[in-house]
Write an enzyme that holds these catalytic residues in place. Structure first.
Site, PDB file in Angstrom:
ATOM      1  N   ARG A 191       0.837  -1.197   0.000  1.00  0.00           N
ATOM      2  CA  ARG A 191       0.000   0.000   0.000  1.00  0.00           C
ATOM      3  C   ARG A 191       0.876   1.253   0.000  1.00  0.00           C
ATOM      4  NH1 ARG A 191      -3.623  -1.596   5.119  1.00  0.00           N
ATOM      5  NH2 ARG A 191      -1.632  -2.597   5.635  1.00  0.00           N
ATOM      6  N   LYS A 237       1.548   1.695   7.256  1.00  0.00           N
ATOM      7  CA  LYS A 237       1.869   0.874   8.412  1.00  0.00           C
ATOM      8  C   LYS A 237       2.799   1.593   9.376  1.00  0.00           C
ATOM      9  CE  LYS A 237       0.691  -2.451   9.516  1.00  0.00           C
ATOM     10  NZ  LYS A 237      -0.452  -2.678  10.434  1.00  0.00           N
ATOM     11  N   TYR A 284      -0.971   4.246  10.720  1.00  0.00           N
ATOM     12  CA  TYR A 284      -1.328   3.263  11.740  1.00  0.00           C
ATOM     13  C   TYR A 284      -0.129   3.051  12.651  1.00  0.00           C
ATOM     14  CZ  TYR A 284      -5.506   1.958   9.075  1.00  0.00           C
ATOM     15  OH  TYR A 284      -6.702   1.968   8.419  1.00  0.00           O
ATOM     16  N   GLU A 329      -5.713   4.541  13.880  1.00  0.00           N
ATOM     17  CA  GLU A 329      -6.659   3.635  14.541  1.00  0.00           C
ATOM     18  C   GLU A 329      -7.323   4.238  15.768  1.00  0.00           C
ATOM     19  OE1 GLU A 329      -2.647   2.628  16.453  1.00  0.00           O
ATOM     20  OE2 GLU A 329      -3.378   3.094  14.434  1.00  0.00           O
TER      21      GLU A 329
END
Length: 365
Positions: A15, A75, A94, A118
């Site tokens: 991603r 990430k 995240y 998150e």
């Protein structure tokens, strides 16, 4: 503002923090966007696609981190990326710090401002930046489970939906939030026998109405979970406590009582996992066995479907990226309580109460 997007370096993570359409929106507002060369290759977007959207292409990660005020990732930063962060630089990605003390300590040392997707919260209490990836992971969990139930992959050799005259697989979903509900929808759609377990009676009633009684609903207790697991072919772990470590709902003793060749998919592994037997795995080596039960505990499940995942994530993150770029993090979080809830580490201190509690720290004011 200068916004930097490095190429993701977690194992098999394809991603990207910003897709070209998002870059175009930001450059139209006079922000500078710096993209590491090749960052979009995993979603089928070339450097030229980014140049056409107004971005500048950087030759390496060092250039991105050193030249940017705001870093947008997908990430959590790996430790060598944390070392590149500098005081007051803003990181938006995240984090999942409750299950990663080493990363938390590295972010504290950097004295950056780390905002976690998150824990950003909507006015209704939902988690708008976690939702799209929970949708992907929930739907993905069933196709993964079906794959590993094949005998060639070590499973029991059971077709999820069965066929006339042969019963379907039994699927148990722990947690009926976004990920769990998407898993339930997919399993039910493939004609599996589905049981949903949750501690919210209201949510169980909603599921009963949504699926017209075709999904069995059970209130979550240790006894209920244990009984359901002994009959299950596939178990999906989808529990979430925002910012905190996932509760260990399934003990090692419960796993020992499961059928050999059954499959566990622990979506909650980013937050430590909800099975006592769970440990993080990667897309390169996604599974392992415990007492004959296949465990799939990949910490970046949606990374396997990067195009769907990156575009879905950008749809949710772009308004927040715009706010941070337009206003700066202090004004943006002061004006938006939901974005302020995303603050995890600020200038050398852990500021999110749930994260601080899990790490055994006192949350800074």
């Amino acid at each position: 503002m200068r916004i930097g997007v490095p190429k993701e370096i977690k194992v098999h993570e394809y991603r990207v923090g910003l897709v070209p359409a998002a870059v175009r929106e930001l450059t139209a507002l006079a922000h500078e966007v710096l993209i590491q060369t090749g960052a979009g290759a995993g979603i089928g977007c070339s450097d030229e696609d980014y140049r056409s959207a107004g971005a500048r292409i950087a030759p390496d990660a060092d250039s991105v981190f050193s030249d940017s005020q705001l870093i947008v990732k997908v990430k959590e930063p790996q430790l060598n990326e944390c070392a590149r962060l500098r005081p007051d630089q803003v990181l938006f990605t995240y984090l999942h710090l409750a299950a990663d003390r080493a990363q938390a300590e590295a972010l504290v040392r950097s004295r950056c401002v780390a905002i976690a997707y998150e824990t950003v919260t909507a006015p209704d209490g939902s988690l708008p930046l976690l939702t799209p990836m929970s949708e992907v992971a929930g739907r993905m969990s069933i196709q993964i489970g079906a794959q590993y139930l094949q005998q060639a992959n070590g499973g029991r050799g059971i077709l999820l939906g069965g066929v006339p005259g042969v019963p379907p697989a039994r699927v148990v979903v722990l947690g009926a939030g976004v990920a769990g509900t998407n898993a339930i929808e997919m399993a039910h759609g493939q004609r599996a026998e589905v049981t949903a377990i949750d501690r919210s009676i209201r949510r169980l009633r909603e599921l009963d109405v949504q699926f017209h009684g075709a999904v069995r609903t059970l209130y979550s207790t240790a006894d209920t979970i244990e009984r359901a697991l002994t009959e299950a072919d596939l178990v999906i772990g989808a529990v979430l406590l925002p910012g905190a470590a996932a509760p260990k709902l399934v003990t090692a003793a419960m796993v020992k009582r499961m059928r050999p060749g059954s499959v566990v998919v622990d979506i909650a592994i980013d937050q430590g996992g909800c099975f006592q037997t769970s440990r993080p795995t990667t897309h390169a080596a996604p599974t392992y066995l415990v007492d004959g039960v296949i465990h799939y505990c990949v910490t970046n499940m949606p990374g396997a479907l990067p195009r769907t995942s990156a575009f879905a994530l950008n749809n949710a993150t772009l308004p927040f990226v715009k706010a941070l770029a337009d206003k700066g993090w202090e004004r943006a979080t002061a004006e938006d309580r939901g974005l302020a809830a995303g603050l995890n580490v600020v200038r050398g201190a852990v500021v999110h109460p749930a994260v601080a509690h899990e790490l055994g720290l006192a949350a800074a004011a």
